[in-house]
Design an enzyme around this catalytic site. Structure first.
Site, short mmCIF file in Angstrom:
data_model
loop_
_atom_site.label_atom_id
_atom_site.label_comp_id
_atom_site.label_asym_id
_atom_site.label_seq_id
_atom_site.Cartn_x
_atom_site.Cartn_y
_atom_site.Cartn_z
N LYS A 151 27.15 -17.84 128.72
CA LYS A 151 27.95 -18.70 127.75
C LYS A 151 27.55 -20.13 128.26
O LYS A 151 27.61 -20.57 129.46
CB LYS A 151 29.33 -18.60 127.97
CG LYS A 151 30.08 -17.22 127.22
CD LYS A 151 30.41 -17.30 125.90
CE LYS A 151 30.90 -16.16 125.27
NZ LYS A 151 31.48 -16.13 123.94
N ASP A 181 24.74 -18.11 124.55
CA ASP A 181 25.76 -18.23 123.37
C ASP A 181 26.35 -19.58 123.54
O ASP A 181 27.27 -19.85 124.56
CB ASP A 181 26.67 -17.08 123.42
CG ASP A 181 27.85 -17.20 122.42
OD1 ASP A 181 27.71 -18.12 121.47
OD2 ASP A 181 28.70 -16.29 122.52
N GLU A 207 23.05 -17.66 120.28
CA GLU A 207 24.03 -17.85 119.19
C GLU A 207 24.78 -19.13 119.07
O GLU A 207 25.23 -19.89 119.82
CB GLU A 207 25.35 -16.60 119.77
CG GLU A 207 24.62 -15.29 119.95
CD GLU A 207 25.84 -14.46 120.41
OE1 GLU A 207 26.97 -14.77 119.93
OE2 GLU A 207 25.52 -13.38 121.34
N ASP A 232 27.22 -16.20 114.36
CA ASP A 232 28.24 -15.47 114.95
C ASP A 232 29.49 -16.07 114.20
O ASP A 232 29.90 -15.43 113.06
CB ASP A 232 28.38 -15.73 116.49
CG ASP A 232 29.80 -14.89 116.90
OD1 ASP A 232 30.46 -14.56 116.30
OD2 ASP A 232 29.77 -14.90 118.17
N LYS A 259 31.18 -8.83 114.79
CA LYS A 259 32.20 -8.58 115.42
C LYS A 259 33.18 -7.87 114.19
O LYS A 259 33.76 -8.88 113.47
CB LYS A 259 32.85 -9.51 116.06
CG LYS A 259 32.09 -10.05 117.19
CD LYS A 259 32.74 -11.72 117.73
CE LYS A 259 32.09 -11.91 119.13
NZ LYS A 259 30.88 -12.52 118.71
#
Length: 343
Positions: A151, A181, A207, A232, A259
């Protein structure tokens, strides 16, 4: 048919940081459906300030959909199109009910559900102070992960870049696949420069480098970036099939990260995957901080979508984040998630 709803709050072992803020607890609504002899369960887990169906009257709307199912005995996926977390939970519950009616527990008949194979997953390193992120990174590598998702976008970029450098100093891209991400953490005017710098380190993809709903900026980034871009958050709230196609035609990303709780339930994710395949866009599936109830359903769904020989790491390693998770037959061995009930 009767459906009960129960609220459940899970607590993180460590604060989970993203560029949108820090999570310390996770709130879900468990739905339990019974026909008098068989029972099924699912998890409705919206993310505050992110899910398109998160609202103060969430429980009331969910109850309405449950009442409709009780009355008709059927799940109307079209009516739930704009309520992805509710749709996913109710899809799971109905699949679980049907499995129970057959005297089984598996939602899908796959090698993963039978415990015969594991699904490769990435190790996730959450945002935090530099030393915290470095320690988490070292832990994931020591555990045997060969795909790590980092992240970025919350602490100083130079410190994040140093973490990337450290990985590449120790492991080549043949040894460790590195995904990033940003959760929309880069500004449009700085994003391309940062992606160019990061591309020197053999990054698999990044992402959501900038915040969603900036299609023109994102399309330009996808055209100009030397680093493959995955969407995303951009997919959240894009639930109409025609709008999905329009968005992908405009932005032309390299990947979609799907997701079910955010991107249309299982039904909506199947639509995204079909469109992406048609347009030459890669996909993978990940969880969105659900409990093990939701994670189990996502993993089984993943095995149904991609088949019995998945080689591309998925994002299904979130079950160990909570101190008080719900017990399910899920187990991480090295860098794979297994259904341990039958393995």
């Amino acid at each position: 048919m009767k459906i009960d709803i129960a609220e459940r709050v899970l607590h993180f072992k460590q604060p989970a940081g993203t560029s949108r803020g820090v999570y310390t607890e996770r709130r879900s609504w468990m739905v339990t459906v019974t026909d008098g002899s068989a029972t099924g369960a699912g998890e409705c887990a919206p993310l505050p300030d992110l899910s398109c169906d998160a609202s103060p009257n969430y429980i009331n709307k969910l109850r309405q959909f449950c009442d409709d199912i009780e009355r008709t005995g059927q799940l109307d996926t079209e009516a739930l199109r704009d309520y992805p977390s509710m749709l996913f939970g109710l899809e799971t519950a109905m699949l679980s009910l049907k499995a129970c009616q057959r005297g089984q527990t598996a939602l899908f008949d796959t090698a993963f559900s039978r415990g015969e194979v594991g699904i490769p997953i990435n190790g996730l390193v959450w945002m935090g102070a530099y030393d915290e992120m470095l320690a988490r990174l070292e832990q994931k590598l020591a555990q045997g992960f060969r795909c790590v998702k980092l992240k970025v976008g919350a602490i100083d970029f130079e410190q994040e870049l140093d973490l990337v450098k450290r990985i590449r100093q120790r492991f080549s891209h043949h040894e460790v696949e590195l995904r990033l991400d940003a959760n929309g953490g880069f500004r449009p005017d700085e994003a391309l420069y940062r992606l160019e710098i990061l591309s020197q380190y053999n990054i698999h993809s990044i992402e959501q480098p900038i915040r969603q709903q900036q299609w023109a900026y994102m399309a330009e980034l996808c055209r100009e970036s030397p680093l493959p871009i995955a969407l995303d958050e951009e997919l959240i709230g894009v639930n109409d099939p025609d709008t999905k196609r329009q968005m992908l035609n405009i932005i032309k990303p390299a990947y979609l990260v799907l997701k079910p709780s955010l991107h249309g339930g299982m039904t909506g994710c199947r639509e995204w995957i079909a469109l992406a395949k048609e347009m030459g866009i890669g996909t993978w599936i990940t969880s969105a901080l659900e409990s093990n109830v939701g994670l189990n359903a996502i993993a089984q769904f993943c095995s149904d979508v991609y088949g019995d020989h998945i080689s591309f790491p998925q994002g299904l390693g979130t079950g160990q984040l909570f101190t008080d998770n719900i017990d399910m037959p899920l187990e991480i061995r090295n860098d794979k998630l297994w259904n341990s009930k039958n393995s």
